[in-house]
Design a protein around this motif. Structure first.
Motif, PDB file in Angstrom:
ATOM      1  N   ASP A  22       0.838  -1.207   0.000  1.00 41.12           N
ATOM      2  CA  ASP A  22       0.000   0.000   0.000  1.00 41.12           C
ATOM      3  C   ASP A  22       0.873   1.257   0.000  1.00 41.12           C
ATOM      4  OD1 ASP A  22      -1.771   2.093   0.587  1.00 41.12           O
ATOM      5  OD2 ASP A  22      -2.987   0.835   1.918  1.00 41.12           O
ATOM      6  N   GLY A  23       1.064   1.830  -1.178  1.00 45.77           N
ATOM      7  CA  GLY A  23       1.908   3.017  -1.323  1.00 45.77           C
ATOM      8  C   GLY A  23       1.390   4.211  -0.543  1.00 45.77           C
ATOM      9  N   ARG A  47       4.976  13.676   0.215  1.00 48.11           N
ATOM     10  CA  ARG A  47       4.168  12.493   0.497  1.00 48.11           C
ATOM     11  C   ARG A  47       3.406  12.022  -0.739  1.00 48.11           C
ATOM     12  NH1 ARG A  47      -0.118  13.522   4.898  1.00 48.11           N
ATOM     13  NH2 ARG A  47       1.608  13.365   6.352  1.00 48.11           N
ATOM     14  N   GLY A  48       2.838  12.962  -1.484  1.00 42.69           N
ATOM     15  CA  GLY A  48       2.057  12.593  -2.670  1.00 42.69           C
ATOM     16  C   GLY A  48       2.885  11.857  -3.704  1.00 42.69           C
ATOM     17  N   GLU A  49       4.052  12.390  -4.018  1.00 49.61           N
ATOM     18  CA  GLU A  49       4.933  11.738  -4.987  1.00 49.61           C
ATOM     19  C   GLU A  49       5.448  10.409  -4.437  1.00 49.61           C
ATOM     20  OE1 GLU A  49       6.910  11.068  -8.556  1.00 49.61           O
ATOM     21  OE2 GLU A  49       5.304  12.462  -8.051  1.00 49.61           O
ATOM     22  N   LEU A  50       5.726  10.360  -3.154  1.00 47.37           N
ATOM     23  CA  LEU A  50       6.199   9.122  -2.544  1.00 47.37           C
ATOM     24  C   LEU A  50       5.134   8.028  -2.649  1.00 47.37           C
ATOM     25  CD1 LEU A  50       8.396   7.587  -1.039  1.00 47.37           C
ATOM     26  CD2 LEU A  50       7.485   8.528   1.103  1.00 47.37           C
ATOM     27  N   ALA A  51       3.886   8.375  -2.429  1.00 42.36           N
ATOM     28  CA  ALA A  51       2.801   7.388  -2.550  1.00 42.36           C
ATOM     29  C   ALA A  51       2.760   6.799  -3.957  1.00 42.36           C
ATOM     30  CB  ALA A  51       1.459   8.025  -2.193  1.00 42.36           C
ATOM     31  N   VAL A  52       2.923   7.648  -4.963  1.00 37.68           N
ATOM     32  CA  VAL A  52       2.906   7.190  -6.363  1.00 37.68           C
ATOM     33  C   VAL A  52       4.095   6.286  -6.650  1.00 37.68           C
ATOM     34  CG1 VAL A  52       3.125   7.964  -8.763  1.00 37.68           C
ATOM     35  CG2 VAL A  52       1.583   9.168  -7.195  1.00 37.68           C
ATOM     36  N   GLU A  56       3.981   2.243  -7.477  1.00 30.84           N
ATOM     37  CA  GLU A  56       4.558   1.687  -8.712  1.00 30.84           C
ATOM     38  C   GLU A  56       5.500   0.530  -8.376  1.00 30.84           C
ATOM     39  OE1 GLU A  56       6.385   5.092 -10.545  1.00 30.84           O
ATOM     40  OE2 GLU A  56       4.485   5.779 -11.405  1.00 30.84           O
ATOM     41  N   GLY A  57       6.313   0.701  -7.337  1.00 34.53           N
ATOM     42  CA  GLY A  57       7.210  -0.368  -6.917  1.00 34.53           C
ATOM     43  C   GLY A  57       6.457  -1.578  -6.394  1.00 34.53           C
ATOM     44  N   MET A  62       8.750  -4.689  -6.539  1.00 37.22           N
ATOM     45  CA  MET A  62       8.695  -4.955  -5.089  1.00 37.22           C
ATOM     46  C   MET A  62       7.486  -5.801  -4.695  1.00 37.22           C
ATOM     47  SD  MET A  62       9.974  -1.264  -3.497  1.00 37.22           S
ATOM     48  CE  MET A  62       8.414  -0.453  -3.755  1.00 37.22           C
ATOM     49  N   ARG A  63       6.706  -6.247  -5.679  1.00 36.28           N
ATOM     50  CA  ARG A  63       5.484  -7.014  -5.387  1.00 36.28           C
ATOM     51  C   ARG A  63       5.818  -8.229  -4.525  1.00 36.28           C
ATOM     52  NH1 ARG A  63       0.511  -7.416  -7.733  1.00 36.28           N
ATOM     53  NH2 ARG A  63       1.161  -6.180  -9.531  1.00 36.28           N
TER      54      ARG A  63
END
Length: 133
Positions: A22-23, A47-52, A56-57, A62-63
């Motif tokens: 959960d990003g 925080r917003g860019e980090l969530a995105v 993506e990872g 990173m799945r």
């Protein structure tokens, strides 16, 4: 809850968000203006860019990985509402898969307390490497 326990709980919340892939929840452990430097030197601001970036990872390379329980090297409070947490940890891997010994990193997190809540505001992750012979 003591400040020490609150900062450690914030780190557990971060690990839980990683395990859930959960990003947004991972990014929610950071201040809105946070600075994040990944182990490959990727610099993410906010925080917003980090969530995105994290989502993506989690949806890609990173799945299914999990952050291992890190070794805490140091937790100190240089000011009443500031914490510096230094940990050593293994590369996140799928459950049951051991990280290679050359994939350990040192992470430095700076946390701030505002309105009684601790959030990380800075993160730096550096792979441990040996100097060439």
């Amino acid at each position: 809850m003591t400040d020490d326990a609150a900062v450690r709980a914030l780190l557990r919340t971060q690990r839980d968000a990683w395990a859930a892939g959960d990003g947004a929840a991972f990014a929610a452990t950071f201040t809105p203006d946070a600075d994040f430097v990944s182990v490959i030197g990727e610099f993410v601001q906010g925080r917003g860019e980090l969530a995105v970036v994290m989502q993506e990872g989690f949806d890609g390379f990173m799945r299914g990985t999990r952050m291992a329980e890190p070794d805490t090297c140091a937790l100190r409070f240089p000011a009443p509402d500031v914490a510096v947490l230094v940990t050593v940890g293994d590369k996140p891997m799928p459950p049951g898969v051991a990280a290679p010994p050359d994939a350990r990193s040192v992470q430095t997190r700076v946390a701030l307390r505002a309105n009684g809540t601790w959030l990380f505001t800075s993160f730096q992750n550096t792979r441990i490497a040996q100097f060439p012979a």
